[in-house]
Scaffold this motif. Structure first.
Motif, PDB file in Angstrom:
ATOM      1  N   THR A 182       0.846  -1.190   0.000  1.00  0.00           N
ATOM      2  CA  THR A 182       0.000   0.000   0.000  1.00  0.00           C
ATOM      3  C   THR A 182       0.883   1.242   0.000  1.00  0.00           C
ATOM      4  N   ASP A 183       0.278   2.375  -0.366  1.00  0.00           N
ATOM      5  CA  ASP A 183       1.005   3.632  -0.279  1.00  0.00           C
ATOM      6  C   ASP A 183       0.867   4.210   1.124  1.00  0.00           C
ATOM      7  N   ALA A 184       1.354   5.431   1.322  1.00  0.00           N
ATOM      8  CA  ALA A 184       1.316   6.033   2.655  1.00  0.00           C
ATOM      9  C   ALA A 184      -0.103   6.308   3.129  1.00  0.00           C
ATOM     10  N   LYS A 185      -1.058   6.446   2.193  1.00  0.00           N
ATOM     11  CA  LYS A 185      -2.444   6.709   2.563  1.00  0.00           C
ATOM     12  C   LYS A 185      -3.251   5.439   2.780  1.00  0.00           C
ATOM     13  N   GLY A 186      -2.675   4.261   2.491  1.00  0.00           N
ATOM     14  CA  GLY A 186      -3.373   3.003   2.696  1.00  0.00           C
ATOM     15  C   GLY A 186      -4.037   2.435   1.466  1.00  0.00           C
ATOM     16  N   ASN A 187      -3.813   3.029   0.296  1.00  0.00           N
ATOM     17  CA  ASN A 187      -4.391   2.502  -0.938  1.00  0.00           C
ATOM     18  C   ASN A 187      -3.589   1.293  -1.402  1.00  0.00           C
ATOM     19  N   VAL A 188      -4.288   0.189  -1.678  1.00  0.00           N
ATOM     20  CA  VAL A 188      -3.627  -1.055  -2.061  1.00  0.00           C
ATOM     21  C   VAL A 188      -3.102  -0.925  -3.487  1.00  0.00           C
ATOM     22  N   LYS A 189      -1.805  -1.245  -3.672  1.00  0.00           N
ATOM     23  CA  LYS A 189      -1.165  -1.182  -4.979  1.00  0.00           C
ATOM     24  C   LYS A 189      -0.908  -2.560  -5.568  1.00  0.00           C
ATOM     25  N   ALA A 190      -0.598  -3.550  -4.736  1.00  0.00           N
ATOM     26  CA  ALA A 190      -0.315  -4.902  -5.236  1.00  0.00           C
ATOM     27  C   ALA A 190      -0.514  -5.881  -4.087  1.00  0.00           C
ATOM     28  N   THR A 191      -0.834  -7.128  -4.447  1.00  0.00           N
ATOM     29  CA  THR A 191      -1.024  -8.187  -3.460  1.00  0.00           C
ATOM     30  C   THR A 191      -0.314  -9.451  -3.935  1.00  0.00           C
ATOM     31  N   SER A 192      -0.033 -10.319  -2.990  1.00  0.00           N
ATOM     32  CA  SER A 192       0.575 -11.604  -3.303  1.00  0.00           C
ATOM     33  C   SER A 192       0.325 -12.545  -2.126  1.00  0.00           C
ATOM     34  N   SER A 193       0.305 -13.821  -2.415  1.00  0.00           N
ATOM     35  CA  SER A 193       0.106 -14.833  -1.378  1.00  0.00           C
ATOM     36  C   SER A 193       0.658 -16.159  -1.886  1.00  0.00           C
ATOM     37  N   ALA A 194       0.766 -17.095  -0.984  1.00  0.00           N
ATOM     38  CA  ALA A 194       1.255 -18.420  -1.373  1.00  0.00           C
ATOM     39  C   ALA A 194       0.262 -19.120  -2.290  1.00  0.00           C
ATOM     40  N   GLY A 195      -1.033 -18.908  -2.055  1.00  0.00           N
ATOM     41  CA  GLY A 195      -2.037 -19.534  -2.909  1.00  0.00           C
ATOM     42  C   GLY A 195      -2.010 -18.987  -4.328  1.00  0.00           C
ATOM     43  N   GLN A 196      -1.729 -17.672  -4.505  1.00  0.00           N
ATOM     44  CA  GLN A 196      -1.654 -17.096  -5.852  1.00  0.00           C
ATOM     45  C   GLN A 196      -0.486 -17.668  -6.658  1.00  0.00           C
ATOM     46  N   LEU A 197       0.551 -18.119  -5.972  1.00  0.00           N
ATOM     47  CA  LEU A 197       1.747 -18.616  -6.655  1.00  0.00           C
ATOM     48  C   LEU A 197       1.708 -20.125  -6.910  1.00  0.00           C
ATOM     49  N   GLY A 198       0.586 -20.761  -6.657  1.00  0.00           N
ATOM     50  CA  GLY A 198       0.443 -22.171  -7.007  1.00  0.00           C
ATOM     51  C   GLY A 198       0.631 -23.150  -5.876  1.00  0.00           C
ATOM     52  N   PHE A 199       0.863 -22.696  -4.663  1.00  0.00           N
ATOM     53  CA  PHE A 199       0.992 -23.617  -3.531  1.00  0.00           C
ATOM     54  C   PHE A 199      -0.405 -24.022  -3.064  1.00  0.00           C
ATOM     55  N   ARG A 200      -0.568 -25.299  -2.807  1.00  0.00           N
ATOM     56  CA  ARG A 200      -1.870 -25.839  -2.431  1.00  0.00           C
ATOM     57  C   ARG A 200      -1.782 -26.566  -1.095  1.00  0.00           C
ATOM     58  N   ASN A 201      -2.926 -26.533  -0.376  1.00  0.00           N
ATOM     59  CA  ASN A 201      -3.110 -27.295   0.864  1.00  0.00           C
ATOM     60  C   ASN A 201      -2.010 -26.967   1.883  1.00  0.00           C
ATOM     61  N   ALA A 202      -1.357 -27.996   2.409  1.00  0.00           N
ATOM     62  CA  ALA A 202      -0.379 -27.785   3.481  1.00  0.00           C
ATOM     63  C   ALA A 202       0.892 -27.113   2.991  1.00  0.00           C
ATOM     64  N   ARG A 203       1.145 -27.100   1.684  1.00  0.00           N
ATOM     65  CA  ARG A 203       2.359 -26.481   1.159  1.00  0.00           C
ATOM     66  C   ARG A 203       2.311 -24.952   1.250  1.00  0.00           C
ATOM     67  N   LYS A 204       1.139 -24.382   1.470  1.00  0.00           N
ATOM     68  CA  LYS A 204       1.040 -22.924   1.591  1.00  0.00           C
ATOM     69  C   LYS A 204       1.685 -22.392   2.867  1.00  0.00           C
ATOM     70  N   SER A 205       1.890 -23.251   3.855  1.00  0.00           N
ATOM     71  CA  SER A 205       2.504 -22.830   5.114  1.00  0.00           C
ATOM     72  C   SER A 205       4.000 -23.113   5.171  1.00  0.00           C
ATOM     73  N   LEU A 206       4.600 -23.502   4.060  1.00  0.00           N
ATOM     74  CA  LEU A 206       6.033 -23.796   4.031  1.00  0.00           C
ATOM     75  C   LEU A 206       6.846 -22.507   3.972  1.00  0.00           C
ATOM     76  N   PRO A 207       8.104 -22.528   4.448  1.00  0.00           N
ATOM     77  CA  PRO A 207       8.962 -21.338   4.322  1.00  0.00           C
ATOM     78  C   PRO A 207       9.236 -20.960   2.874  1.00  0.00           C
ATOM     79  N   GLN A 208       9.295 -21.938   1.966  1.00  0.00           N
ATOM     80  CA  GLN A 208       9.520 -21.623   0.557  1.00  0.00           C
ATOM     81  C   GLN A 208       8.375 -20.800  -0.017  1.00  0.00           C
ATOM     82  N   ALA A 209       7.160 -21.052   0.438  1.00  0.00           N
ATOM     83  CA  ALA A 209       6.005 -20.291  -0.033  1.00  0.00           C
ATOM     84  C   ALA A 209       6.100 -18.833   0.415  1.00  0.00           C
ATOM     85  N   ALA A 210       6.516 -18.619   1.671  1.00  0.00           N
ATOM     86  CA  ALA A 210       6.668 -17.246   2.166  1.00  0.00           C
ATOM     87  C   ALA A 210       7.752 -16.509   1.393  1.00  0.00           C
TER      88      ALA A 210
END
Length: 208
Positions: free
Chosen positions: A114-142
């Motif tokens: 987000t910018d200084a005012k709190g407007n969201v500019k970009a997002t990302s997560s382990a699920g967006q990158l193809g990690f599924r189920n228990a693999r989303k909590s792995l250090p590689q996903a982070a």
């Protein structure tokens, strides 16, 4: 009785002499103040004429100031240009500072820019990158999610960021390390994990 009368008379005479001395001091002080006030009025009426030497010195100072700072033309803003330019640079620097929110849960890691005012500019997560189920909590996903959000931030021009961490687990530290390795300048790290006090109300005990 006669001795008492003589003592009272002496005391009274001593007091009168003291009062007389005080009156003389006050009168002399008032005379001095009156003479000073009269001299001040006379000086204001006559005026203080400047000496020729003072005029020569003032003329030289005026000529030096005129040579040091030439007169500006009408409508010119040369004297204020550096201040305006510095202010514009400062505002642009503040605009390029972003905030990266890292929310770590038991099953996923969510990262938002987000910018200084709190407007969201970009997002990302382990699920967006193809990690599924228990693999989303792995250090590689982070690490992958942090690299993705860092590349997006650099493309948008956010090189200086403030990182806000939230949630339990050690994947937050791995995400911060990945953000730094990707080329972002982390200015501040804030841990905004909420701490429970008293907690929720316990359910009623089962009656048997």
């Amino acid at each position: 009785m006669a001795a008492f009368g003589r003592g009272c008379a002496g005391t009274l005479a001593y007091g009168l002499r003291g009062l007389q001395g005080s009156f003389l001091c006050c009168s002399s002080l008032l005379n001095q103040i009156g003479r000073g006030y009269a001299a001040l009025q006379q000086q204001q009426a006559v005026g203080h004429a400047p000496q020729p030497q003072d005029k020569a010195q003032s003329g030289g100072a005026t000529a030096e100031s005129a040579q040091a700072s030439p007169p500006l033309q009408a409508g010119s803003s040369i004297a204020y240009a550096p201040q305006r330019q510095a202010t514009a640079q400062l505002s642009r620097a503040d605009a390029q500072q972003g905030i990266i929110h890292v929310s770590n849960t038991a099953n996923n890691i969510l990262i938002a820019l987000t910018d200084a005012k709190g407007n969201v500019k970009a997002t990302s997560s382990a699920g967006q990158l193809g990690f599924r189920n228990a693999r989303k909590s792995l250090p590689q996903a982070a690490e992958r999610a942090a690299d993705d959000i860092a590349s997006k931030a650099l493309k948008l021009g956010y090189s200086n960021v403030v990182v806000r961490l939230k949630g339990p687990g050690s994947n937050k530290v791995i995400a911060v390390q990945a953000l730094h390795a990707a080329g972002l300048h982390i200015r501040t790290i804030i841990d905004a994990t909420s701490i429970a006090y008293n907690g929720c109300r316990l359910p009623a005990r089962r009656r048997v």
